[in-house]
Enzyme design. Structure first.
Site, mmCIF file in Angstrom:
data_model
loop_
_atom_site.group_PDB
_atom_site.id
_atom_site.type_symbol
_atom_site.label_atom_id
_atom_site.label_comp_id
_atom_site.label_asym_id
_atom_site.label_seq_id
_atom_site.Cartn_x
_atom_site.Cartn_y
_atom_site.Cartn_z
ATOM 1 N N CYS A 91 5.999 9.787 0.275
ATOM 2 C CA CYS A 91 4.750 10.417 0.688
ATOM 3 C C CYS A 91 4.334 11.406 -0.389
ATOM 4 C CB CYS A 91 4.901 11.142 2.029
ATOM 5 S SG CYS A 91 3.399 12.001 2.535
ATOM 6 N N ASN A 136 10.305 4.280 2.924
ATOM 7 C CA ASN A 136 10.114 3.737 4.256
ATOM 8 C C ASN A 136 11.332 2.924 4.693
ATOM 9 O OD1 ASN A 136 7.088 4.206 4.881
ATOM 10 N ND2 ASN A 136 7.060 3.374 2.814
ATOM 11 N N HIS A 145 6.653 4.206 12.632
ATOM 12 C CA HIS A 145 6.682 4.204 11.166
ATOM 13 C C HIS A 145 7.716 5.250 10.738
ATOM 14 C CE1 HIS A 145 4.363 3.872 7.204
ATOM 15 N NE2 HIS A 145 5.247 4.830 6.972
ATOM 16 N N ARG A 205 0.830 -1.205 0.000
ATOM 17 C CA ARG A 205 0.000 0.000 0.000
ATOM 18 C C ARG A 205 0.863 1.252 0.000
ATOM 19 N NH1 ARG A 205 -0.663 4.662 2.963
ATOM 20 N NH2 ARG A 205 -0.327 3.472 4.882
ATOM 21 N N ASP A 206 1.540 1.532 1.073
ATOM 22 C CA ASP A 206 2.344 2.740 1.193
ATOM 23 C C ASP A 206 3.536 2.715 0.240
ATOM 24 O OD1 ASP A 206 3.108 5.197 2.203
ATOM 25 O OD2 ASP A 206 4.134 4.372 3.940
#
Length: 314
Positions: free
Chosen positions: A256, A265, A223, A30-31
């Site tokens: 982001c 990440n 996170h 997802r991210d």
């Protein structure tokens, strides 16, 4: 070269100040993929999820029900979930931004959702088109309905350490907003270093502030982004404060879309390498993760930014 071929111990004995086991909350599907410019085919996403589950990860954030206008990469959420071969013992949470997203999650038979909030006013305005206080008017009916449906709800809180428009964010501000998410019914709060500016000292102070405010450390996750190369150091600081859920992304995928300076990440493989060295159980197969991230990097047409992937696959 695999881990065993290096001749290094796969696990050492954990020290008493660290958790004995860490839950890896894998956000790559997802991210990690949401900000990709070229559309990733749903078949590739499904194989990615299956490979990650096969590597021993038990929490895979599968997709998001954000409006396709804002995140076109995840416009295939319904198709992906409809075709997903769910493995026993693996959770597949999805991100839900509002009640319309919740409607879609309920229709898809989702059992675990996440909502995404902001600790700062500017990011709330730019990301959610509301204020810090106003976001709770949006979250409240979502959480109430989700809990009534028997769903587990996680809360993401962004900009917990620094904001590109507002600068350093105080621990008091983050605790105030984070507690409101927990009070609304979130079972876990993931503290996000959205632009990767946190340092280990900040991490310790923020977790201490939550504990001083009556929040159990078992309700917190972390996170981290690796913009300044601090993600692993910050993770270790959180582990030493008792946090036992860490978000990461296979191969270090992600960024982001609302914070242009944010890099990827924390890589799942980098995290696993550190956990093995600390003697902390996690259930993942590092060689299988490296193979998966190498495979995905080939699909995306560029090498993985994970240093462990580069070292073991090189």
């Amino acid at each position: 070269m695999g881990v065993r071929e290096l001749g290094l111990p796969e696990r050492l004995t954990a020290t008493g100040e660290l958790p004995s086991r860490v839950t890896i909350w894998e956000v790559g599907p997802r991210d990690g993929l949401q900000n990709e410019a070229a559309t990733v085919p749903v078949d590739v996403k499904l194989e990615f999820l299956d490979r990650l589950a096969g590597a021993g990860l038990t929490t895979l954030e599968a997709t998001s029900f954000v409006h396709p206008k804002w995140v076109p990469q995840l416009a295939d959420a319904e198709e992906l979930l409809g075709r997903l071969d769910r493995r026993p013992g693996v959770r597949y949470p999805v991100l839900v931004p509002n009640e319309r997203g919740l409607d879609r999650a309920v229709a898809a038979g989702v059992g675990h959702i996440a909502v995404f909030g902001s600790a700062t006013e500017t990011f709330a305005k730019r990301n959610l088109n509301t204020s810090v206080d106003g976001q709770f008017a949006m979250f409240e009916p979502v959480l109430a309905r989700a809990r009534a449906e028997g769903m587990e709800v996680r809360g993401y809180l962004s900009m917990c350490f620094g904001d590109p428009w507002e600068g350093v964010v105080s621990a008091e501000q983050v605790v105030r907003v984070g507690k409101r998410l927990l009070d609304l019914g979130c079972s876990q709060l993931s503290l996000g270093d959205t632009i990767g500016v946190a340092t280990a000292g900040q991490v310790e102070r923020l977790i201490d502030a939550f504990v001083a405010a009556g929040v159990g450390v078992d309700a917190l996750a972390v996170h981290f982004h690796d913009t300044y190369g601090q993600a692993l150091a910050n993770t270790l600081a959180a582990l030493r404060r008792g946090v036992s859920t860490v978000d990461s992304s296979a191969g270090g995928l992600g960024g982001c879309p609302y914070a242009e300076s944010a890099t990827g990440n924390l890589a799942t493989e980098d995290l696993v390498w550190m956990l093995d060295g600390l003697g902390i159980e996690h259930g993942a197969d590092l060689d299988a993760l490296v193979a998966t991230s190498t495979w995905m990097a080939q699909r995306l047409g560029r090498p993985s930014p994970s240093r462990v992937v580069k070292a073991l696959a090189g």
